[in-house]
Motif scaffolding. Structure first.
Motif, PDB file in Angstrom:
ATOM      1  N   TYR A  72       0.637  -1.488  -0.128  1.00 32.30           N
ATOM      2  CA  TYR A  72      -0.017   0.169   0.360  1.00 32.30           C
ATOM      3  C   TYR A  72       0.922   1.275  -0.189  1.00 32.30           C
ATOM      4  CZ  TYR A  72      -3.356   3.727   1.789  1.00 32.30           C
ATOM      5  OH  TYR A  72      -3.897   4.628   2.081  1.00 32.30           O
ATOM      6  N   PRO A  76      -2.910   4.357  -2.492  1.00 30.05           N
ATOM      7  CA  PRO A  76      -4.308   3.686  -2.257  1.00 30.05           C
ATOM      8  C   PRO A  76      -4.709   3.499  -3.024  1.00 30.05           C
ATOM      9  CG  PRO A  76      -4.233   6.380  -1.989  1.00 30.05           C
ATOM     10  CD  PRO A  76      -3.030   5.553  -2.447  1.00 30.05           C
ATOM     11  N   GLU A  77      -5.254   4.280  -4.796  1.00 32.75           N
ATOM     12  CA  GLU A  77      -5.449   3.974  -5.769  1.00 32.75           C
ATOM     13  C   GLU A  77      -5.287   2.699  -6.463  1.00 32.75           C
ATOM     14  OE1 GLU A  77      -6.555   7.863  -7.974  1.00 32.75           O
ATOM     15  OE2 GLU A  77      -7.151   8.492  -6.438  1.00 32.75           O
ATOM     16  N   ALA A  78      -4.109   2.073  -6.731  1.00 28.11           N
ATOM     17  CA  ALA A  78      -3.543   1.325  -7.422  1.00 28.11           C
ATOM     18  C   ALA A  78      -3.669   0.188  -6.874  1.00 28.11           C
ATOM     19  CB  ALA A  78      -1.682   1.283  -8.193  1.00 28.11           C
ATOM     20  N   GLU A 113      -5.923  -0.409  -4.192  1.00 27.07           N
ATOM     21  CA  GLU A 113      -7.038  -0.765  -4.440  1.00 27.07           C
ATOM     22  C   GLU A 113      -7.708  -1.881  -5.637  1.00 27.07           C
ATOM     23  OE1 GLU A 113     -11.916   0.468  -4.288  1.00 27.07           O
ATOM     24  OE2 GLU A 113     -10.518   1.749  -3.530  1.00 27.07           O
ATOM     25  N   LEU A 114      -6.744  -1.413  -7.062  1.00 26.67           N
ATOM     26  CA  LEU A 114      -7.306  -1.928  -8.303  1.00 26.67           C
ATOM     27  C   LEU A 114      -6.595  -3.618  -8.426  1.00 26.67           C
ATOM     28  CD1 LEU A 114      -6.558   1.084 -10.880  1.00 26.67           C
ATOM     29  CD2 LEU A 114      -8.338   0.073 -10.079  1.00 26.67           C
ATOM     30  N   LEU A 139     -11.135  -3.057  -2.162  1.00 26.61           N
ATOM     31  CA  LEU A 139     -11.601  -2.338  -0.683  1.00 26.61           C
ATOM     32  C   LEU A 139     -10.868  -2.706   0.095  1.00 26.61           C
ATOM     33  CD1 LEU A 139     -12.788   0.468  -0.757  1.00 26.61           C
ATOM     34  CD2 LEU A 139     -14.706  -0.464  -0.487  1.00 26.61           C
ATOM     35  N   ARG A 172      -7.121  -2.380   0.466  1.00 29.47           N
ATOM     36  CA  ARG A 172      -6.833  -0.810   1.075  1.00 29.47           C
ATOM     37  C   ARG A 172      -7.660  -0.423   2.282  1.00 29.47           C
ATOM     38  NH1 ARG A 172      -9.229   3.649  -2.959  1.00 29.47           N
ATOM     39  NH2 ARG A 172      -8.199   5.100  -0.886  1.00 29.47           N
ATOM     40  N   GLU A 197      -5.092   1.398   5.446  1.00 22.90           N
ATOM     41  CA  GLU A 197      -5.209   2.440   6.045  1.00 22.90           C
ATOM     42  C   GLU A 197      -5.536   2.478   7.519  1.00 22.90           C
ATOM     43  OE1 GLU A 197      -8.130   4.364   3.246  1.00 22.90           O
ATOM     44  OE2 GLU A 197      -6.360   4.371   1.478  1.00 22.90           O
ATOM     45  N   SER A 221       5.040   5.599  -1.735  1.00 22.59           N
ATOM     46  CA  SER A 221       4.101   6.819  -3.118  1.00 22.59           C
ATOM     47  C   SER A 221       3.638   8.412  -2.602  1.00 22.59           C
ATOM     48  CB  SER A 221       2.633   6.375  -3.021  1.00 22.59           C
ATOM     49  OG  SER A 221       1.242   7.062  -3.229  1.00 22.59           O
ATOM     50  N   GLU A 263       1.222  10.293  -2.979  1.00 25.02           N
ATOM     51  CA  GLU A 263       0.082  10.489  -1.947  1.00 25.02           C
ATOM     52  C   GLU A 263       0.264   9.620  -0.723  1.00 25.02           C
ATOM     53  OE1 GLU A 263      -4.564   8.962  -3.444  1.00 25.02           O
ATOM     54  OE2 GLU A 263      -2.688   8.619  -4.755  1.00 25.02           O
ATOM     55  N   ARG A 281      -1.330  12.281   2.324  1.00 23.48           N
ATOM     56  CA  ARG A 281      -1.659  12.073   2.889  1.00 23.48           C
ATOM     57  C   ARG A 281      -1.924  12.306   3.660  1.00 23.48           C
ATOM     58  NH1 ARG A 281      -6.875   7.341   1.095  1.00 23.48           N
ATOM     59  NH2 ARG A 281      -6.577   8.893   0.187  1.00 23.48           N
TER      60      ARG A 281
END
Length: 132
Positions: free
Chosen positions: A71, A76-78, A80-81, A85, A88, A92, A120, A122, A126
């Motif tokens: 993670y 987060p997005e990659a 989760e893909l 979810l 992810r 978090e 990352s 992001e 975050r």
């Protein structure tokens, strides 16, 4: 009892140690190719695991660690893909708990990703992470 040692192998004569093979497999399990993680970082991770579990890390430790580390690297997005979810959200929650705890195994893993400059942007933004 003597502490077991991790080994990268040497000129094809000696194989990688079991802990590094398990870590590589766990990283693949969260869609992170082990070649994207420098060997020095992987050695540090398995040494942190040895410090946390002096006898032997339990089998579920490697996939759990890989989820958090994956993670941090993917964002987060990659993440989760590739993993869904639920994983992810779990990662978090673990980061939030690590930030609250300050000095925990999960905090050490996040800090490792940060210091290795693999994390990352992001994730850094975050959670307001810094290497101070």
């Amino acid at each position: 009892m003597t502490r077991r040692r991790s080994s990268l192998g040497f000129l094809g004569m000696f194989g990688r140690s079991g802990d590094l093979r398990e870590l590589d497999a766990a990283l693949r399990g969260v869609d992170l190719h082990p070649a994207l993680v420098p060997e020095g970082v992987k050695l540090t991770i398995v040494n942190l695991m040895k410090d946390h579990w002096p006898d032997e890390p339990p089998p579920q430790a490697y996939p759990s660690l890989a989820q958090l580390f994956g993670y941090c690297i993917a964002g987060p997005e990659a993440f989760e893909l590739a993993n869904g979810l639920e994983l992810r959200l779990g990662a978090e929650r673990r980061i939030e708990a690590a930030l609250e705890a300050g000095d925990s195994f999960d905090a050490q893993i996040v800090l490792m990703a940060l210091h290795a400059r693999l994390i990352s942007a992001e994730v850094v933004e975050r959670y307001g992470l810094s290497a101070d």
